[in-house]
Design an enzyme around this catalytic site. Structure first.
Site, short mmCIF file in Angstrom:
data_model
loop_
_atom_site.label_atom_id
_atom_site.label_comp_id
_atom_site.label_asym_id
_atom_site.label_seq_id
_atom_site.Cartn_x
_atom_site.Cartn_y
_atom_site.Cartn_z
N GLU A 1 0.92 -1.09 -0.10
CA GLU A 1 0.10 -0.11 0.11
C GLU A 1 0.77 1.29 0.13
O GLU A 1 0.71 2.35 -0.76
CB GLU A 1 -0.86 0.01 1.20
CG GLU A 1 -1.84 1.35 1.14
CD GLU A 1 -2.93 1.06 2.25
OE1 GLU A 1 -2.82 0.43 3.20
OE2 GLU A 1 -3.89 1.88 2.18
N ASN B 1 2.00 10.41 7.56
CA ASN B 1 3.51 10.75 7.29
C ASN B 1 4.24 10.68 8.46
O ASN B 1 5.50 10.38 8.57
CB ASN B 1 3.53 11.78 6.35
CG ASN B 1 3.04 11.55 4.95
OD1 ASN B 1 2.53 10.42 4.73
ND2 ASN B 1 3.26 12.44 4.17
#
Ligand SMILES: Cc1cc2nc3c(=O)[nH]c(=O)nc-3n(C[C@H](O)[C@H](O)[C@H](O)COP(=O)(O)OP(=O)(O)OC[C@H]3O[C@@H](n4cnc5c(N)ncnc54)[C@H](O)[C@@H]3O)c2cc1C
Length: 402
Positions: free
Chosen positions: A244, A388
């Site tokens: 992913e 992130n």
């Protein structure tokens, strides 16, 4: 570094470009270029055209319906698909659960699910995140208790993309509450039409519908829908999440976006000349092009790495980080390049059959379609697929040894 293709790869690229342009129905192409989430029917129609040519999942191994193309050719094919405006396929199926099933599933599961994915007969969604388990996924609480030849599942998933369209969900469920968190998780395939499954939409900042809450209330799931071994689901999930993150670089999409920004800048005028002739704007475009090329090279390197390469984990995180930020910044640049037209809202097309009747408010040219909506939705790129901040922690630990 030389980015030119050798003659054989260049011929392959030309052949694929010609095939896609000829095979893609014009109405689907027009909608694809507008950048909205593709409709179920468009995805299905296009996937079936690809599948008839054996091209539905070119990155899968040949014995499961894929190809033996090189990573470069697989990448070139994706770039051509995006450039032509083809509908984005069911990525949860093709990129995520498909590889898990052909790697860890049994023969019955492979025969039942893989052909149906290739032909877009079955759409999938990913039931991993829960209200209090996102970054800390291993803390998930949805329980599956064995009852004869079934599991009984109770719990809630959230942020489940496309659950409102999905036929099946692949879910992480807790099958052992005593073991340490990662050791008590299993990977289960759940029919979305099962009694006890309910889906509630979450409307995002762009007023679009792509994510949902999914409630599981005494859902009976046949034990044969367990992938691999009970309590080994975390290992399968880690395999899936690496795929992913690599996919999250989304360079073919970014290349498509960048081309569109160039076209916008060639038409939109500032100070009496096309925006693209403004040296400062042109320099920014060049900067994006360089970053994109560098990222593409990195993606190709990862595609060449073996699954067991120790550098894979951290490199996938770097791709996710850079790719997601680039996608956001390019959408912002497009809105900026559009000037006043960047404010136009095209009514969201989710769930509507005929996009062609939708007119923007205030009036705007076609090339403005969807950009404001895209720029808003892109806030999510740095969150989904693993936030992130988490990717930075992975890089800090595995590359910098911190
Ligand atoms: C558009 C969209 C689609 C999605 N689709 C799916 C889907 O189909 N299926 C699915 O299962 N999930 C999906 N998700 C969920 C996504 O995977 C999670 O949102 C993501 O993993 C973050 O989890 P969270 O939302 O619970 O945030 P949290 O984990 O609560 O994090 C909140 C903030 O805190 C930061 N943070 C958390 N822990 C740390 C830490 N240890 N160190 C530093 N910072 C930290 C995060 O980076 C983030 O900024 C989707 C999300 C979005 C936005």
């Amino acid at each position: 570094m030389n980015f030119d293709l050798d003659p054989a790869d260049a011929a392959f690229q030309a052949e694929m470009r010609a095939f896609i342009r000829q095979a893609l129905p014009a109405d689907i192409a027009r909608r694809g270029r507008q950048g909205f989430h593709a409709t179920h029917d468009d995805v299905q129609a296009w996937m079936r055209i690809l599948n008839a040519r054996g091209l539905a999942a070119v990155h899968w191994p040949r014995q499961h319906g894929g190809t033996d193309w090189s990573p470069l050719r697989r990448h070139l094919f994706q770039v051509e698909l995006r450039a032509a405006g083809t509908p984005v396929p069911d990525q949860a199926a093709l990129e995520l659960v498909g590889p898990v099933i052909y790697t860890f599933g049994d023969e019955v599961q492979k025969a039942r699910y893989l052909p149906a994915i290739l032909n877009a007969d079955t759409f999938w969604c990913q039931g991993f995140s829960e209200p209090n388990s996102g970054s800390d996924l291993a803390s998930l609480k949805t329980r599956a208790v064995r009852d004869g030849d079934h599991y009984v599942v109770n719990g809630q998933k959230t942020w489940t993309s496309e659950a409102h369209k999905a036929d099946m969900m692949f879910a992480l469920v807790r099958t052992d509450g005593e073991a340490r968190p990662q050791a008590g998780i299993s990977f289960l395939l759940i029919d979305m039409k099962s009694p006890g499954v309910s889906v509630r939409p979450i409307y995002t900042i762009n007023e679009g519908l792509s994510v949902n809450e999914v409630f599981l209330d005494n859902v009976r799931v046949p034990a044969e829908n367990l992938v691999g071994e009970e309590n080994r689901g975390w290992g399968y999930a880690k395999f899936l999440l690496t795929n992913e993150r690599t996919m999250s670089a989304e360079t073919p999409h970014t290349a498509f976006d960048l081309e569109q920004v160039k076209q916008i800048a060639a038409v939109e005028r500032r100070g009496g000349r096309p925006l693209i002739e403004d040296p400062l704007f042109a320099a920014r475009l060049a900067r994006f092009e360089i970053e994109l090329r560098a990222l593409e090279a990195a993606v190709l390197r990862v595609l060449h790495m073996g699954e067991n390469d120790p550098a894979l984990n951290a490199t996938a995180s770097v791709l996710k980080l850079r790719g997601s930020e680039l996608r956001q910044r390019i959408a912002d640049l497009a809105v900026e390049a559009l000037g006043d037209h960047g404010l136009a809202v095209f009514p969201d097309v989710e769930g509507q059959d005929n996009m062609d009747v939708l007119a923007p408010v205030p009036p705007a040219p076609d090339y403005a379609a969807g950009w404001l909506s895209r720029a808003m939705f892109r806030r999510a790129t740095t969150i989904y697929g693993g936030a992130n901040e988490i990717q930075r922690t992975i890089i800090a630990k595995s590359v910098l040894g911190l």
